[in-house]
Design a protein around this motif. Structure first.
Motif, mmCIF file in Angstrom:
data_model
loop_
_atom_site.group_PDB
_atom_site.id
_atom_site.type_symbol
_atom_site.label_atom_id
_atom_site.label_comp_id
_atom_site.label_asym_id
_atom_site.label_seq_id
_atom_site.Cartn_x
_atom_site.Cartn_y
_atom_site.Cartn_z
ATOM 1 N N LEU A 131 -48.913 39.160 23.722
ATOM 2 C CA LEU A 131 -47.971 38.379 24.495
ATOM 3 C C LEU A 131 -47.188 37.493 23.534
ATOM 4 N N HIS A 132 -45.861 37.561 23.561
ATOM 5 C CA HIS A 132 -45.036 36.827 22.602
ATOM 6 C C HIS A 132 -44.925 35.367 23.052
ATOM 7 N N THR A 133 -45.976 34.616 22.786
ATOM 8 C CA THR A 133 -46.069 33.259 23.292
ATOM 9 C C THR A 133 -45.148 32.290 22.567
ATOM 10 N N PHE A 134 -44.613 32.665 21.398
ATOM 11 C CA PHE A 134 -43.631 31.776 20.771
ATOM 12 C C PHE A 134 -42.381 31.697 21.635
ATOM 13 N N LEU A 135 -41.889 32.845 22.073
ATOM 14 C CA LEU A 135 -40.695 32.864 22.908
ATOM 15 C C LEU A 135 -40.958 32.280 24.291
ATOM 16 N N LEU A 136 -42.193 32.420 24.776
ATOM 17 C CA LEU A 136 -42.504 31.991 26.134
ATOM 18 C C LEU A 136 -42.963 30.541 26.219
ATOM 19 N N TYR A 137 -43.591 30.028 25.156
ATOM 20 C CA TYR A 137 -44.186 28.695 25.233
ATOM 21 C C TYR A 137 -43.768 27.776 24.091
ATOM 22 N N LEU A 138 -44.046 28.181 22.842
ATOM 23 C CA LEU A 138 -43.802 27.268 21.734
ATOM 24 C C LEU A 138 -42.317 27.005 21.530
ATOM 25 N N GLY A 139 -41.490 28.066 21.565
ATOM 26 C CA GLY A 139 -40.050 27.874 21.416
ATOM 27 C C GLY A 139 -39.469 26.932 22.461
ATOM 28 N N PRO A 140 -39.723 27.173 23.768
ATOM 29 C CA PRO A 140 -39.238 26.235 24.789
ATOM 30 C C PRO A 140 -39.797 24.820 24.630
ATOM 31 N N HIS A 141 -41.050 24.707 24.160
ATOM 32 C CA HIS A 141 -41.625 23.379 23.940
ATOM 33 C C HIS A 141 -40.858 22.639 22.844
ATOM 34 N N ILE A 142 -40.567 23.325 21.753
ATOM 35 C CA ILE A 142 -39.792 22.700 20.671
ATOM 36 C C ILE A 142 -38.407 22.325 21.167
ATOM 37 N N ALA A 143 -37.788 23.209 21.964
ATOM 38 C CA ALA A 143 -36.456 22.924 22.497
ATOM 39 C C ALA A 143 -36.480 21.713 23.426
ATOM 40 N N SER A 144 -37.519 21.606 24.270
ATOM 41 C CA SER A 144 -37.586 20.466 25.197
ATOM 42 C C SER A 144 -37.792 19.155 24.445
ATOM 43 N N VAL A 145 -38.607 19.164 23.391
ATOM 44 C CA VAL A 145 -38.796 17.964 22.581
ATOM 45 C C VAL A 145 -37.505 17.588 21.872
ATOM 46 N N LEU A 147 -34.393 18.302 22.885
ATOM 47 C CA LEU A 147 -33.481 17.770 23.899
ATOM 48 C C LEU A 147 -33.850 16.337 24.277
ATOM 49 N N ALA A 148 -35.165 16.079 24.441
ATOM 50 C CA ALA A 148 -35.614 14.735 24.791
ATOM 51 C C ALA A 148 -35.299 13.742 23.672
ATOM 52 N N ALA A 149 -35.435 14.174 22.418
ATOM 53 C CA ALA A 149 -35.147 13.284 21.288
ATOM 54 C C ALA A 149 -33.679 12.891 21.266
ATOM 55 N N TYR A 150 -32.782 13.847 21.501
ATOM 56 C CA TYR A 150 -31.356 13.534 21.528
ATOM 57 C C TYR A 150 -31.005 12.684 22.747
ATOM 58 N N GLU A 151 -31.669 12.935 23.869
ATOM 59 C CA GLU A 151 -31.386 12.187 25.086
ATOM 60 C C GLU A 151 -31.867 10.747 24.975
ATOM 61 N N CYS A 152 -33.054 10.569 24.356
ATOM 62 C CA CYS A 152 -33.617 9.225 24.205
ATOM 63 C C CYS A 152 -33.061 8.497 22.988
ATOM 64 N N GLY A 153 -32.479 9.260 22.059
ATOM 65 C CA GLY A 153 -32.023 8.646 20.826
ATOM 66 C C GLY A 153 -33.156 8.300 19.896
ATOM 67 N N SER A 154 -34.338 8.892 20.142
ATOM 68 C CA SER A 154 -35.515 8.573 19.349
ATOM 69 C C SER A 154 -36.592 9.618 19.601
ATOM 70 N N THR A 155 -37.516 9.722 18.674
ATOM 71 C CA THR A 155 -38.701 10.569 18.878
ATOM 72 C C THR A 155 -39.927 9.717 19.179
ATOM 73 N N ASN A 156 -39.683 8.462 19.537
ATOM 74 C CA ASN A 156 -40.773 7.526 19.780
ATOM 75 C C ASN A 156 -41.234 7.571 21.239
ATOM 76 N N PHE A 157 -41.446 8.795 21.745
ATOM 77 C CA PHE A 157 -42.041 8.930 23.074
ATOM 78 C C PHE A 157 -43.499 9.345 22.904
ATOM 79 N N ASP A 164 -45.994 15.413 32.643
ATOM 80 C CA ASP A 164 -45.085 16.434 33.158
ATOM 81 C C ASP A 164 -43.663 16.238 32.648
ATOM 82 N N GLN A 165 -43.281 14.982 32.454
ATOM 83 C CA GLN A 165 -41.961 14.671 31.913
ATOM 84 C C GLN A 165 -42.112 13.767 30.697
#
Length: 361
Positions: A131-145, A147-157, A164-165
């Protein structure tokens, strides 16, 4: 179910007797027998012989459980030590006190790491059917982090495991520059655990080929037989894939640790055969696993994180909907594959038992 099982065994007996009557040579008889056996085993699938397949699956499951029980009994000292350690952790977990803060922290970290290691194992097991879990899980996880970093202006979450969010820190605003390295430091634990899982998933083919080389290869093992045929025929092959497989085999065999490291450090669909190659040529375990672990968990992980960072601007909701459907299909596929594989394994036991009985007559 018994009637279906009898038909399977009878279909194996009748052609053999006919071949002897025709006076075929011993080599021809062996080849014909192997072809018939393989064809019969491949017919043991749920969509062709559901009753027999389920019957054999249950019998093979019981045999595997019995073998596991015997192995655990042979290592009862280690099992008792493991149970003792688990008991101590259980007592510490259930006892109130100031240590509970550390217990909860270790529990979250352990479960989070185990989750990503498990996904990594699923991604590499099965000689190309993983199962190609990079495309299904790790890749989207990195993308969500990202996106959140750019939205928050920081990685200090909050650190993983996330809720969940991902919640931005109080105050908001840009307090640091978002770069590849800041994102990489935020997802390094998940990516490293996933890479370690993919390295662990390469071990079963290695041990299978190593054991076959030491004890004499089973001539009816399709995976090992396919590998042997590839080694024999690739020299004269013209197609790119076969020559590429041979190139991987030569690199692993001649360069050793650094050859394995090079193959494991890049996205390489042909690395599925590296475990069999290293096992076949009796490459030491720590040479194989060490190079695979460094390549997949460190070097390849940083490459994939970088590529995901450069291409993170995706419709997350649309992707998550597709991923859910793909995961559901893949889970069903793996369950069916496991049932078919174990049924075929039991069918092979019956064939080997029948051949042994014929030799004693």
């Amino acid at each position: 179910m018994a009637a279906n099982g009898d038909s399977f065994e009878q279909s194996q007996r009748r052609p053999g007797a006919k071949d002897k009557q025709n006076g075929k040579s011993t080599d021809s008889l062996l080849i014909d027998r192997r072809l018939r056996d393989k064809e019969e085993r491949l017919s043991l699938v749920l969509w062709r012989r559901p009753v027999t397949t389920l019957h054999y699956f249950l019998l093979e499951t019981l045999i595997k459980l019995k073998e596991l029980t015997l192995k655990l009994w042979q290592r009862r000292g280690s099992v008792l030590l493991f149970l003792l350690v688990c008991s101590l952790f259980s007592v510490a977990y259930s006892t109130e006190g100031g240590h509970q803060e550390y217990v909860k922290y270790l529990e979250k970290k352990f479960l989070w790491c185990a989750y990503w290691v498990g996904l990594g194992i699923l991604s590499s097991v099965g000689l190309g059917t993983g199962l190609h879990t990079f495309l299904l899980y790790l890749g989207p996880h990195i993308a969500s982090v990202t996106l959140a970093a750019y939205e928050c202006g920081s990685t200090n979450f909050p650190e993983p495991p996330y809720p969940d969010q991902i919640i931005c820190p109080p105050g908001g605003g840009v307090d640091e520059s978002i770069s590849l390295f800041s994102i990489m430091s935020k997802v390094r634990l998940e990516a490293c655990m996933w890479g370690a899982g993919t390295a662990i998933g390469e071990l079963p083919p290695y041990f299978m080929a190593r054991a076959a080389r030491k004890s004499g290869a089973d001539p009816e093992d399709e995976d090992y037989e396919e590998f042997e045929e590839m080694l024999e025929q690739a020299q004269n092959a013209q197609d790119f894939v076969t020559r590429a497989k041979l190139g991987v085999q030569h690199m692993v065999q001649k360069v050793g640790f650094f050859g394995i490291l090079a193959c494991a450090s890049i996205p390489n669909p042909l690395f599925d055969l590296a475990g069999i190659t290293c096992g076949h040529f009796l490459v030491p375990f720590w040479t194989f696993f060490g190079a695979t672990l460094i390549g997949k968990a460190i070097i390849k992980m940083h490459i994939q994180v970088g590529l995901t960072f450069l291409d993170f601007d995706l419709d997350e909701n649309w992707l998550s909907w597709i991923f859910e459907k793909v995961v559901l299909i893949m889970v069903c596929y793996f369950v069916i594959s496991i049932v078919n594989s174990m049924a075929q394994s039991y069918g092979k036991r019956l064939q080997q038992q029948r051949h042994s009985e014929e030799k004693t007559k």
